[in-house]
Design an enzyme around this catalytic site. Structure first.
Site, PDB file in Angstrom:
ATOM      1  N   HIS A 134     -33.780  -6.817 122.061  1.00 41.77           N
ATOM      2  CA  HIS A 134     -32.638  -6.935 121.151  1.00 41.77           C
ATOM      3  C   HIS A 134     -31.341  -6.535 121.846  1.00 41.77           C
ATOM      4  O   HIS A 134     -30.323  -7.243 121.745  1.00 41.77           O
ATOM      5  CB  HIS A 134     -32.879  -6.051 119.924  1.00 41.77           C
ATOM      6  CG  HIS A 134     -31.745  -6.027 118.954  1.00 41.77           C
ATOM      7  ND1 HIS A 134     -31.633  -6.911 117.913  1.00 41.77           N
ATOM      8  CD2 HIS A 134     -30.659  -5.208 118.876  1.00 41.77           C
ATOM      9  CE1 HIS A 134     -30.525  -6.651 117.229  1.00 41.77           C
ATOM     10  NE2 HIS A 134     -29.925  -5.610 117.788  1.00 41.77           N
ATOM     11  N   GLU A 135     -31.363  -5.422 122.573  1.00 46.01           N
ATOM     12  CA  GLU A 135     -30.144  -4.945 123.229  1.00 46.01           C
ATOM     13  C   GLU A 135     -29.738  -5.861 124.382  1.00 46.01           C
ATOM     14  O   GLU A 135     -28.547  -6.164 124.568  1.00 46.01           O
ATOM     15  CB  GLU A 135     -30.327  -3.509 123.724  1.00 46.01           C
ATOM     16  CG  GLU A 135     -30.611  -2.492 122.619  1.00 46.01           C
ATOM     17  CD  GLU A 135     -29.568  -2.486 121.518  1.00 46.01           C
ATOM     18  OE1 GLU A 135     -28.414  -2.856 121.782  1.00 46.01           O
ATOM     19  OE2 GLU A 135     -29.915  -2.125 120.379  1.00 46.01           O
ATOM     20  N   HIS A 138     -27.941  -8.893 123.044  1.00 45.55           N
ATOM     21  CA  HIS A 138     -26.521  -8.683 122.749  1.00 45.55           C
ATOM     22  C   HIS A 138     -25.671  -8.958 123.989  1.00 45.55           C
ATOM     23  O   HIS A 138     -24.612  -9.596 123.902  1.00 45.55           O
ATOM     24  CB  HIS A 138     -26.278  -7.246 122.288  1.00 45.55           C
ATOM     25  CG  HIS A 138     -26.534  -7.006 120.838  1.00 45.55           C
ATOM     26  ND1 HIS A 138     -26.020  -7.794 119.828  1.00 45.55           N
ATOM     27  CD2 HIS A 138     -27.255  -6.034 120.196  1.00 45.55           C
ATOM     28  CE1 HIS A 138     -26.394  -7.336 118.651  1.00 45.55           C
ATOM     29  NE2 HIS A 138     -27.159  -6.264 118.840  1.00 45.55           N
ATOM     30  N   GLU A 195     -26.514  -9.512 114.883  1.00 43.30           N
ATOM     31  CA  GLU A 195     -27.768  -8.759 114.876  1.00 43.30           C
ATOM     32  C   GLU A 195     -28.965  -9.688 114.692  1.00 43.30           C
ATOM     33  O   GLU A 195     -29.999  -9.528 115.354  1.00 43.30           O
ATOM     34  CB  GLU A 195     -27.734  -7.703 113.768  1.00 43.30           C
ATOM     35  CG  GLU A 195     -26.697  -6.622 113.968  1.00 43.30           C
ATOM     36  CD  GLU A 195     -26.887  -5.849 115.256  1.00 43.30           C
ATOM     37  OE1 GLU A 195     -28.042  -5.601 115.647  1.00 43.30           O
ATOM     38  OE2 GLU A 195     -25.869  -5.492 115.878  1.00 43.30           O
TER      39      GLU A 195
END
Length: 268
Positions: A134-135, A138, A195
């Site tokens: 997820h990070e 980004h 997100e």
């Protein structure tokens, strides 16, 4: 003056389109890597200097190992899909910081921090991979630069309103309405979309890295159990836990299919 501001906004809008390689969609981005990354790297180094970085432990080594696998998987996908060299300006770094906060974050250019407080939620290396994917996503999708670009347009709209409205009472009402409306109606949905996008991209690259994407929904079930009362989704920067669990459950089989294109059919 209003015409000048409108022309500037249109000019930025035309020049600010950059393609997200994972979605194929044009995104709002006024800022190039050369403008964003040096500042982000300096801020990251400053943060590490002001906090207790955990080194040499099993957990800290696992953070680095997982991050390297996820980043390598992202590069494989990008190269295979016509984006070789996309990551040339990225300087990946993964650090564990001693802090009870249940969180992790990534700065533009690939500078990632995990707090020790999120490790009990992660539980395993695969759980760490869910958060790491997820990070990393980004960073891959330039979400930091997009947020800055959206903030610039938000400020431009406020300036335009203050120039156009001469009556003090109406101007006061405009500023109040604009502050709430632009935040709840534009900026928060924009953040939630990032997100959600990071969840989907992260699921895909963690699967290519050999981590089981089914674990993502399980991690968010643990996150939901750990957390207390949350604000309504429309007032939050993040989708609700329920929305994320539903999305991740739906997307996991698709992530496995994408991983199979790279010969990955068994998962950790």
């Amino acid at each position: 003056m209003k015409k000048v501001i409108l022309i500037i906004a249109v000019f930025f809008g035309v020049l600010a389109c950059k393609t997200n390689p994972f979605t194929g969609q044009k995104v709002l981005n006024f800022y190039g890597n050369s403008q964003i990354f040096p500042t982000a790297f300096a801020q990251y180094d400053q943060f590490l200097g002001e906090h207790k970085v955990v080194k040499g432990t099993t957990e800290s080594k696992m953070i680095v190992k997982t991050g390297q696998r996820i980043a390598a998987a992202a590069e494989r996908w990008l190269t295979a899909n016509g984006y070789p060299g996309y990551l040339k300006d990225y300087k990946w770094e993964y650090n564990l910081v001693d802090d009870k906060t249940v969180n992790a974050w990534c700065m533009p250019g690939g500078k990632i921090v995990f707090y020790t407080g999120i490790l009990p939620i992660c539980q395993t290396e695969t759980g760490i991979a869910v958060v790491m994917g997820h990070e990393v996503a980004h960073a891959l999708a330039d979400h930091g630069a997009q947020r800055m670009s959206a903030g610039t347009l938000q400020q431009l709209g406020a300036v335009a309103g203050n120039i156009a409205i001469q009556d003090p009472e109406k101007l006061n009402l405009f500023n109040q309405a604009y502050a709430v409306g632009s935040q709840v109606g534009v900026m928060l949905p924009f953040s939630r979309s990032h997100e959600t996008e990071a969840d989907r991209i992260g699921l895909q690259i963690m699967a290519i890295a050999g981590y089981n994407p089914d674990e993502a929904a399980e991690l968010w079930k643990r996150m939901k159990a750990h957390g207390g009362a949350a604000p309504p989704e429309f007032l939050s920067t993040h989708p609700s836990n329920e929305t994320r669990i539903q999305n991740l459950t739906e997307w996991a089989p698709l992530a496995k299919k994408e991983a199979a294109k790279f010969g990955v059919t068994s998962f950790q």
